[in-house]
Design a protein around this motif. Sequence first.
Motif, PDB file in Angstrom:
ATOM      1  N   GLN B 247       0.856  -1.182   0.000  1.00  0.00           N
ATOM      2  CA  GLN B 247       0.000   0.000   0.000  1.00  0.00           C
ATOM      3  C   GLN B 247       0.890   1.229   0.000  1.00  0.00           C
ATOM      4  O   GLN B 247       1.829   1.324   0.782  1.00  0.00           O
ATOM      5  CB  GLN B 247      -0.867  -0.005   1.259  1.00  0.00           C
ATOM      6  CG  GLN B 247      -1.687   1.262   1.387  1.00  0.00           C
ATOM      7  CD  GLN B 247      -2.641   1.217   2.561  1.00  0.00           C
ATOM      8  OE1 GLN B 247      -2.879   0.163   3.145  1.00  0.00           O
ATOM      9  NE2 GLN B 247      -3.193   2.347   2.922  1.00  0.00           N
ATOM     10  N   ASN B 249       0.361   5.556  -0.687  1.00  0.00           N
ATOM     11  CA  ASN B 249      -0.474   6.707  -1.066  1.00  0.00           C
ATOM     12  C   ASN B 249      -1.888   6.293  -1.478  1.00  0.00           C
ATOM     13  O   ASN B 249      -2.386   6.713  -2.524  1.00  0.00           O
ATOM     14  CB  ASN B 249       0.181   7.476  -2.221  1.00  0.00           C
ATOM     15  CG  ASN B 249       1.634   7.798  -1.941  1.00  0.00           C
ATOM     16  OD1 ASN B 249       1.973   8.102  -0.794  1.00  0.00           O
ATOM     17  ND2 ASN B 249       2.482   7.696  -2.947  1.00  0.00           N
ATOM     18  N   LYS B 251      -2.970   3.620  -2.647  1.00  0.00           N
ATOM     19  CA  LYS B 251      -3.091   2.658  -3.759  1.00  0.00           C
ATOM     20  C   LYS B 251      -2.478   1.323  -3.339  1.00  0.00           C
ATOM     21  O   LYS B 251      -1.417   1.283  -2.715  1.00  0.00           O
ATOM     22  CB  LYS B 251      -2.309   3.155  -4.981  1.00  0.00           C
ATOM     23  CG  LYS B 251      -2.874   4.418  -5.597  1.00  0.00           C
ATOM     24  CD  LYS B 251      -3.444   4.128  -6.977  1.00  0.00           C
ATOM     25  CE  LYS B 251      -3.847   5.420  -7.688  1.00  0.00           C
ATOM     26  NZ  LYS B 251      -5.146   5.947  -7.255  1.00  0.00           N
ATOM     27  N   THR B 253      -0.873  -2.098  -4.850  1.00  0.00           N
ATOM     28  CA  THR B 253      -0.407  -2.830  -6.028  1.00  0.00           C
ATOM     29  C   THR B 253      -0.049  -4.241  -5.582  1.00  0.00           C
ATOM     30  O   THR B 253       0.295  -4.464  -4.415  1.00  0.00           O
ATOM     31  CB  THR B 253       0.834  -2.180  -6.679  1.00  0.00           C
ATOM     32  OG1 THR B 253       1.818  -2.015  -5.655  1.00  0.00           O
ATOM     33  CG2 THR B 253       0.508  -0.837  -7.279  1.00  0.00           C
ATOM     34  N   ILE B 325      -9.169   3.456  -0.365  1.00  0.00           N
ATOM     35  CA  ILE B 325      -8.010   2.758  -0.927  1.00  0.00           C
ATOM     36  C   ILE B 325      -8.416   2.040  -2.210  1.00  0.00           C
ATOM     37  O   ILE B 325      -9.436   1.363  -2.261  1.00  0.00           O
ATOM     38  CB  ILE B 325      -7.439   1.740   0.083  1.00  0.00           C
ATOM     39  CG1 ILE B 325      -7.008   2.472   1.358  1.00  0.00           C
ATOM     40  CG2 ILE B 325      -6.256   0.996  -0.518  1.00  0.00           C
ATOM     41  CD1 ILE B 325      -6.523   1.560   2.445  1.00  0.00           C
ATOM     42  N   GLU B 326      -7.606   2.224  -3.247  1.00  0.00           N
ATOM     43  CA  GLU B 326      -7.935   1.616  -4.538  1.00  0.00           C
ATOM     44  C   GLU B 326      -6.880   0.626  -4.955  1.00  0.00           C
ATOM     45  O   GLU B 326      -5.717   0.754  -4.592  1.00  0.00           O
ATOM     46  CB  GLU B 326      -7.947   2.702  -5.618  1.00  0.00           C
ATOM     47  CG  GLU B 326      -9.179   3.540  -5.658  1.00  0.00           C
ATOM     48  CD  GLU B 326      -8.984   4.653  -6.671  1.00  0.00           C
ATOM     49  OE1 GLU B 326      -8.122   4.515  -7.558  1.00  0.00           O
ATOM     50  OE2 GLU B 326      -9.691   5.663  -6.548  1.00  0.00           O
ATOM     51  N   PHE B 327      -7.286  -0.301  -5.791  1.00  0.00           N
ATOM     52  CA  PHE B 327      -6.303  -1.185  -6.389  1.00  0.00           C
ATOM     53  C   PHE B 327      -5.807  -0.565  -7.677  1.00  0.00           C
ATOM     54  O   PHE B 327      -6.573   0.004  -8.447  1.00  0.00           O
ATOM     55  CB  PHE B 327      -6.913  -2.560  -6.669  1.00  0.00           C
ATOM     56  CG  PHE B 327      -5.925  -3.527  -7.255  1.00  0.00           C
ATOM     57  CD1 PHE B 327      -4.895  -4.018  -6.477  1.00  0.00           C
ATOM     58  CD2 PHE B 327      -6.009  -3.924  -8.578  1.00  0.00           C
ATOM     59  CE1 PHE B 327      -3.957  -4.899  -7.001  1.00  0.00           C
ATOM     60  CE2 PHE B 327      -5.080  -4.808  -9.106  1.00  0.00           C
ATOM     61  CZ  PHE B 327      -4.052  -5.294  -8.324  1.00  0.00           C
ATOM     62  N   SER B 328      -4.519  -0.645  -7.889  1.00  0.00           N
ATOM     63  CA  SER B 328      -3.957  -0.118  -9.126  1.00  0.00           C
ATOM     64  C   SER B 328      -3.118  -1.204  -9.781  1.00  0.00           C
ATOM     65  O   SER B 328      -2.349  -1.873  -9.100  1.00  0.00           O
ATOM     66  CB  SER B 328      -3.073   1.093  -8.813  1.00  0.00           C
ATOM     67  OG  SER B 328      -2.094   1.227  -9.820  1.00  0.00           O
ATOM     68  N   LYS B 330      -0.921  -0.598 -12.058  1.00  0.00           N
ATOM     69  CA  LYS B 330       0.330  -0.018 -12.557  1.00  0.00           C
ATOM     70  C   LYS B 330       1.500  -0.724 -11.882  1.00  0.00           C
ATOM     71  O   LYS B 330       1.441  -1.060 -10.704  1.00  0.00           O
ATOM     72  CB  LYS B 330       0.391   1.477 -12.190  1.00  0.00           C
ATOM     73  CG  LYS B 330      -0.223   2.351 -13.237  1.00  0.00           C
ATOM     74  CD  LYS B 330       0.190   3.803 -13.043  1.00  0.00           C
ATOM     75  CE  LYS B 330      -0.645   4.703 -13.916  1.00  0.00           C
ATOM     76  NZ  LYS B 330      -0.779   6.049 -13.379  1.00  0.00           N
TER      77      LYS B 330
END
Lengths: 397, 397
Positions: B247, B249, B251, B253, B325-328, B330
């Motif tokens: 985790q 910021n 996000k 990954t 909180i998001e999944f990214s 990238k």
Amino acid sequence: MKKFKAGLFGLGVVGSGVYKALQQNEKYGVSIEKIAVKNIEKERNLELPNGILTTEADEILDNTDLDIIIELINDPKEAFSIVKKAFERGKSVVSANKKMVALYHKEILELREKHGVKFFYEGAVCGSVPILRLLDQHYKSDQVKSIKAIANGTCNFILSKMVGENQDYATALKDAQELGFAELDPYSDVSGEDTRFKLSIMIYHAFGVFVHPNEIPLHGINHLDEHIKDFAQKHHLKLKLVGEAQQQNGKITAKVEPQLVNESHDFYTIENEYNGIVVDAEFSGEQFVKGKGAGSFPTALAVLSNLKDLKYDLAIAKSLVKKEIEFSNKSKREIYFISGFENEISGLTILDQEEKYYIVNTDFNRLINLKQEHLNLYWVKIPQDIFNKIKNHEVLI
Amino acid sequence: MKKFKAGLFGLGVVGSGVYKALQQNEKYGVSIEKIAVKNIEKERNLELPNGILTTEADEILDNTDLDIIIELINDPKEAFSIVKKAFERGKSVVSANKKMVALYHKEILELREKHGVKFFYEGAVCGSVPILRLLDQHYKSDQVKSIKAIANGTCNFILSKMVGENQDYATALKDAQELGFAELDPYSDVSGEDTRFKLSIMIYHAFGVFVHPNEIPLHGINHLDEHIKDFAQKHHLKLKLVGEAQQQNGKITAKVEPQLVNESHDFYTIENEYNGIVVDAEFSGEQFVKGKGAGSFPTALAVLSNLKDLKYDLAIAKSLVKKEIEFSNKSKREIYFISGFENEISGLTILDQEEKYYIVNTDFNRLINLKQEHLNLYWVKIPQDIFNKIKNHEVLI
């Protein structure tokens, strides 16, 4: 969910960490309303609301607004008296006081039952490593066979320096003191006493038996000299202070002593202030947990997780006392490196010897007896598999 | 304490272990009254009371005498349908079905809330290693920064054989199959899919975000050839399939890919069927847990400990979904060993190269794209510190 109000005893390294975390984060749902300290005037690196500090324990204990007591002072006797009073007033307690828990374990848990309150103390054993939680919950469905722990960061730091950086004991200790890893009076750490407190607490949670720390034989690291250091380096071994307990045929045996480990052992990678515990159990086999054993935030986290347990009304599986299991202080024969003696020692089964040390097959109690005559005698356990390897490689001196 | 009555679905490796343990030991306080199997006539190495087996799921689900369902079948869709029906009938469920939990995670937890029942699934992730318990309880008071796991024993066995015993991939896989460590169709393991199921479940418990397994990029071990093996051996490194999530910021990954580790890494000592997880968190720092990741009794223990949780009415801190909180997907640039290409690959930042491999600085997504043209291309992450060490020792080829 209800917001809890807590009173805190002690605003030292761990206490400040707990206070800061609770203050900065609403998510814990616990607010500290009053803090008991010895000296109100002491300079502190903390922003505190006016009037939150007190020197009067009863101002917290008698306050019916407070649900929880967080006990983080040093003195075990004083801490026990606080915990007792809190229980009597129906307050649950979270503590990180290993010495208090180890010395008054049975009494405290009996009082907890009597008053129907909760008492959690994860922070008392190995800082942030959640070993009591695991023993209480995960392993309660298994049958623990043995538990082995590196539970003292000071000793581990000194031993890392001695073997890894070729320092002598005195220099390594001085370094540890200068870096704040060791107390000015290092006795409790280097004698193995601190490890023994933690081992005694873990024994109850692993086996359901109260064993007073004084019943556990111990041998510290304060007599180690260059001979064991050379031996360890020569054979690519590391030196660790290990507290261990096992159950066999209804008997528990336990001890604290230095031990050699090789690179295939989980303890090999535990350096400096890290702690680690290997639990061997019937169903799960060997498991290993490693983490920071001390420090403000790691220990604070253990306290915070226990506060969460109270908040979620966690009813931890109780470690019922198992009357059929007894503690035995008999020790079995193992392989030891011994050194620190002036004259030859007779009457030992010697497997190998050099001028300044022997490799012997004997038991802890015999060594304790020998130490009464040979005051500087020290010993380090060589596990059987390591001894075999050394022998097979024919590099044993 | 109340004795629970349970219905069991599935009597395979884990199911038999759970049944035997509950049968032999009163202490669990759970009795299995009925077992649903596909084939009643199948020969089993178990003493079973007459009439305990059934092929009718509803005989268990509709039985109002039964409080708990233990779900241990293979098929995720069928398992989900059983769990749904159990919830609707007010029954709590313990499961060890990673695929079902990973694929239907959000739906199941929503249904659990709706019906006010409990649902525990420790056995679904890393066998006896109590990682979900720790994430739910211990780490709920901390802030997890990253989680890295060796979660698949089959891959770990194959990689141990390849680097440690100099086998090629095909031989190591065949050995694993003959010893029962790998399925006849090893796709789910060696492709990294199995690790990804477990990682997806852990992500929810660590970060409060549902990430469907298909969203997590993965790269398996099925294209590794002798070049990476030689490279690992030359530099005294080991090869591991690692699932990791972090985790930063707001996000998250995550990815699954092979990685090199050196002797100072906790994963270095994880061999064969063992699993291990490193959790890095704000307060506690890095912690490491290692244990048996599969097998009848280790996984049964996870199920048994969850049954105890139900018995003690354990209210585990809920992992509230964190909307912020998001999944990214990238991926950031890292250092990779790449091989398995026929012709030169252009347009990469090459740090070093040999005829048959490059060391490059690039990111996962770029590699995934390259693989569409170069079907046998594979990559292995080289952590920065290992790369630095190799470079400083000037042994980089």
